[in-house]
Design a protein around this motif. Structure first.
Motif, mmCIF file in Angstrom:
data_model
loop_
_atom_site.group_PDB
_atom_site.id
_atom_site.type_symbol
_atom_site.label_atom_id
_atom_site.label_comp_id
_atom_site.label_asym_id
_atom_site.label_seq_id
_atom_site.Cartn_x
_atom_site.Cartn_y
_atom_site.Cartn_z
ATOM 1 N N LYS A 460 0.834 -1.193 0.000
ATOM 2 C CA LYS A 460 0.000 0.000 0.000
ATOM 3 C C LYS A 460 0.876 1.254 0.000
ATOM 4 O O LYS A 460 2.095 1.164 -0.226
ATOM 5 N N LYS A 461 0.262 2.408 0.289
ATOM 6 C CA LYS A 461 0.993 3.669 0.219
ATOM 7 C C LYS A 461 1.351 4.252 1.579
ATOM 8 O O LYS A 461 2.063 5.249 1.657
ATOM 9 N N ASP A 462 0.871 3.625 2.641
ATOM 10 C CA ASP A 462 1.144 4.182 3.961
ATOM 11 C C ASP A 462 0.732 3.181 5.021
ATOM 12 O O ASP A 462 -0.063 2.262 4.770
ATOM 13 N N PHE A 463 1.266 3.349 6.228
ATOM 14 C CA PHE A 463 0.823 2.581 7.395
ATOM 15 C C PHE A 463 1.310 3.290 8.642
ATOM 16 O O PHE A 463 2.226 4.113 8.597
ATOM 17 N N ASP A 464 0.665 2.980 9.755
ATOM 18 C CA ASP A 464 1.086 3.489 11.056
ATOM 19 C C ASP A 464 1.796 2.368 11.799
ATOM 20 O O ASP A 464 1.333 1.224 11.805
ATOM 21 N N PHE A 465 2.904 2.699 12.430
ATOM 22 C CA PHE A 465 3.729 1.680 13.072
ATOM 23 C C PHE A 465 3.874 1.949 14.559
ATOM 24 O O PHE A 465 3.642 3.057 15.043
ATOM 25 N N GLY A 466 4.274 0.926 15.271
ATOM 26 C CA GLY A 466 4.595 1.048 16.683
ATOM 27 C C GLY A 466 5.863 0.283 16.996
ATOM 28 O O GLY A 466 6.089 -0.800 16.463
ATOM 29 N N VAL A 467 6.697 0.872 17.841
ATOM 30 C CA VAL A 467 7.906 0.205 18.335
ATOM 31 C C VAL A 467 7.948 0.415 19.843
ATOM 32 O O VAL A 467 7.868 1.550 20.316
ATOM 33 N N THR A 468 8.059 -0.672 20.598
ATOM 34 C CA THR A 468 8.056 -0.605 22.056
ATOM 35 C C THR A 468 9.299 -1.297 22.593
ATOM 36 O O THR A 468 9.703 -2.351 22.091
ATOM 37 N N LEU A 469 9.908 -0.698 23.613
ATOM 38 C CA LEU A 469 11.130 -1.228 24.222
ATOM 39 C C LEU A 469 10.846 -1.669 25.651
ATOM 40 O O LEU A 469 10.279 -0.909 26.439
ATOM 41 N N TYR A 470 11.237 -2.911 25.968
ATOM 42 C CA TYR A 470 11.063 -3.467 27.305
ATOM 43 C C TYR A 470 12.402 -3.942 27.869
ATOM 44 O O TYR A 470 13.316 -4.309 27.119
ATOM 45 N N GLU A 471 12.465 -3.980 29.193
ATOM 46 C CA GLU A 471 13.470 -4.786 29.879
ATOM 47 C C GLU A 471 12.801 -6.087 30.282
ATOM 48 O O GLU A 471 11.726 -6.076 30.895
ATOM 49 N N VAL A 472 13.408 -7.212 29.927
ATOM 50 C CA VAL A 472 12.955 -8.502 30.449
ATOM 51 C C VAL A 472 13.825 -8.802 31.660
ATOM 52 O O VAL A 472 15.015 -9.087 31.530
ATOM 53 N N LEU A 540 -7.354 5.115 12.122
ATOM 54 C CA LEU A 540 -6.988 3.869 11.457
ATOM 55 C C LEU A 540 -6.526 4.195 10.047
ATOM 56 O O LEU A 540 -7.292 4.699 9.224
ATOM 57 N N ASN A 541 -5.256 3.939 9.800
ATOM 58 C CA ASN A 541 -4.641 4.249 8.509
ATOM 59 C C ASN A 541 -4.758 3.030 7.599
ATOM 60 O O ASN A 541 -4.054 2.041 7.774
ATOM 61 N N TYR A 542 -5.652 3.106 6.609
ATOM 62 C CA TYR A 542 -5.894 1.972 5.709
ATOM 63 C C TYR A 542 -4.854 1.871 4.590
ATOM 64 O O TYR A 542 -4.814 0.880 3.875
ATOM 65 N N GLY A 543 -4.066 2.931 4.414
ATOM 66 C CA GLY A 543 -2.967 2.858 3.463
ATOM 67 C C GLY A 543 -3.289 3.216 2.032
ATOM 68 O O GLY A 543 -2.473 2.990 1.133
ATOM 69 N N THR A 544 -4.454 3.831 1.775
ATOM 70 C CA THR A 544 -4.813 4.176 0.396
ATOM 71 C C THR A 544 -4.042 5.390 -0.112
ATOM 72 O O THR A 544 -3.945 5.600 -1.323
#
Length: 577
Positions: A460-472, A540-544
């Motif tokens: 598609k032409k776009d998307f929304d992303f997430g990145v999360t950092l944890y300590e285990v 909600l980014n559908y990516g169109t």
């Protein structure tokens, strides 16, 4: 899948201003309390309360608060009296349209010019010695910065806590509109004080949000579900880029170069709008390297930072050393600026931060100097136990993780990123990908904001992303350190959208993650979680490639197909003693 998102309330030119003819003054025991309407350069009226000690005859420095929150029956008067008790004149100015002001209420839009005009008026009063300081949190933090877009000579210092930066923290974060400010608009905009009925009707907001999610209508039609027009929301979503509309509300780029007054900022690792507050600090130092700007930051949420912290934040019991007295530090600062008093003890250097898990405070000359090393870790295809390896070695062979996201399926949510609880005993394995490092061979401190880049290709032409950092942690529990949600098409420039080319490998760089300081013990591991952002708590980014607020479930004909390449990486700033 569990996602918890707090519905927090945020947050977050010269003139000859004159007072309105109608003015009231009363004696309240030892205080003289004045009500004034100040006329702004464009003829609007701003409602102001002034509190002075009766016995004071000589001019004094003024402590000003500028706010949209009208609590004039108790809370506001108490803070003004406190300023008077400490040897200052207390003044509070309310956003245009609030309290006694006859004008229309538009949060954010007029505060910069109006606060400047109020400062100009105050500076000419016989009870003011020509010096004014400001303080306050959230929206009140924003108004302080807004007033510095053009700095008035009488403004000598500001003390913003968890300051909001419209267009950057709320109502959108990294160009993704999120929901908390929807009901907040009614709370502050429905009447001259605060509409606590509308603002606190969380069930109505949840019902609206869930209906939108289930029905799949366009995000901009939220208020049609609610059957209650929301003019503020509609104006905000008409500006999805960080354009002139948002830029005009507070200092932007070169505006920071002329801010030469001392600043004390207070913020929290778990303040939802942290990227707003630290934006001001980073830009201030970028455009004015000699700025006298201090930061105090610790394990606080949005409200905790304004009070000095709470013993527990999102289920995490903070170190005893983390608790401070924000109000006491604020007046120590004012005495330092206006009365040649001592600088607050906490200010050992420009950046003063509490190290979670170490029960200690540390200081650095800049955010960059908080770390003396960084860990660059790649999101590999190699497995360690049942999880992908987060490796310091760049993979030799190019490969990818494949993910398919069906936006028409409302049974599945993606991106469980929000740090509540901060410590959890599970990781999200429903969708997205987890990457875990090998156990640490020695203790380190994660110190600062992690950065990285995602190599991806999508259909598609776009998307929304997430990145999360944890300590285990060695006991297997997951400690939430930091996160980011963002829109791929704005990764390079939040002011201008650049759509992705379908099926082409693109580089999505990110840096606007939440700053944190946490001691990790020997044997702990780092875990990075990546996913497509798809849940009821934001657009909600559908990516169109169309305006995201105008997309609806009819645009979900084809699932998003994304390849996350294994030369993607994160870079985590650390301190090693």
């Amino acid at each position: 899948m569990k996602i918890i998102l707090h519905l927090f309330i945020f947050l977050l030119i010269g003139c000859n201003a004159s007072s309105q003819k109608k003015e009231t003054s009363e004696l309240d025991g030892e205080y003289n309390i004045q009500d004034v309407l100040i006329e702004t350069r464009d003829g609007a009226k701003v409602s102001v309360i002034i509190v002075r000690k009766n016995e004071i005859t000589e001019p004094k420095p003024v402590i000003l608060q500028s706010t949209i929150y009208v609590r004039d029956k108790g809370g506001d008067l108490n803070t003004l009296k406190e300023s008077a008790n400490k040897g200052y004149i207390g003044v509070i100015a309310y956003t245009r349209g609030k309290r006694l002001s006859p004008n229309e209420i538009w949060p954010y839009e007029n505060d910069g010019n109006d606060t400047y005009d109020v400062i100009d008026w105050i500076s000419k009063q016989k009870w003011c010695d020509g010096r004014i300081g400001m303080f306050g949190g959230s929206y009140n933090g924003f108004t302080q910065w807004a007033s510095t877009k053009k700095l008035h000579p009488a403004l000598k210092t500001i003390v913003p806590y968890v300051a909001n930066r419209p267009g950057m923290g709320l109502p959108m974060e990294n160009n993704v509109f999120i929901n908390p400010n929807y009901e907040w608009a009614f709370y502050v905009g429905n009447n001259k004080t605060l509409d606590t009925i509308a603002g606190n009707d969380r069930q109505r907001s949840r019902d609206m949000q869930n209906k939108w999610w289930e029905n799949g209508i366009a995000y901009k039609k939220l208020d049609s579900i609610d059957e209650r027009p929301n003019k503020w929301f509609q104006r905000w979503i008409s500006h999805p880029s960080f354009d002139d509309y948002w830029q005009s509300m507070a200092p932007y780029k070169e505006d920071f170069s002329q801010i030469d007054i001392p600043v004390l900022s207070i913020d929290g690792y778990y303040n939802d709008s942290q990227n707003s507050g630290l934006y001001y600090l980073r830009e201030h130092y970028k455009y004015n390297p000699q700025a006298e700007h201090y930061l105090i930051i610790g394990p606080y949420g949005h409200f905790g930072a304004q009070k000095g912290g709470f013993p527990e934040v999102n289920g995490y019991k903070v170190d005893a050393d983390a608790l401070i007295n924000t109000n006491e530090i604020t007046y120590q600062w004012f005495d330092y600026i206006f009365k040649n008093g001592k600088k607050p003890e906490k200010l050992k250097d420009k950046i003063n931060y509490q190290v979670m898990g170490a029960n200690e405070w540390r200081s650095a000359s800049s955010i960059t100097e908080m770390s003396n090393k960084s860990l660059k870790l790649y999101l590999t295809k190699e497995k360690v136990e049942d999880i992908n390896l987060l490796s310091p070695e760049k993979p030799v062979e190019k490969n990818f993780h494949f993910q398919e996201v069906d936006f028409s399926n409302r049974e599945i949510w993606n991106n469980d990123y929000y740090p509540d609880p901060i410590i959890r005993d599970y990781r999200d394995m429903g969708n997205g990908f987890n990457f875990i490092s090998k156990p640490l061979e020695e203790s380190i401190i994660v110190n600062g904001s992690f950065i990285g880049q995602l190599k991806v290709s999508i259909n598609k032409k776009d998307f929304d992303f997430g990145v999360t950092l944890y300590e285990v942690m060695p006991n297997g529990e997951y400690f939430s350190l930091s996160y980011i949600i963002g829109r791929a098409s704005y990764a390079d420039d939040i002011t201008k959208r650049k759509l992705l080319e379908p099926n082409k490998i693109e580089t999505i760089r990110f840096s606007n993650t939440h700053l944190v300081s946490k001691k990790l013990s020997k044997g702990s591991r780092l875990l990075v979680y990546i996913n497509v952002n798809k849940n009821p708590f934001s657009e909600l980014n559908y990516g169109t490639g169309k305006k995201v607020a105008e997309e609806n479930i009819k645009d979900a004909k084809e699932p998003l197909k994304i390849k996350w390449y294994n030369d993607s990486f994160v870079e985590i700033p650390i301190w090693k003693d």
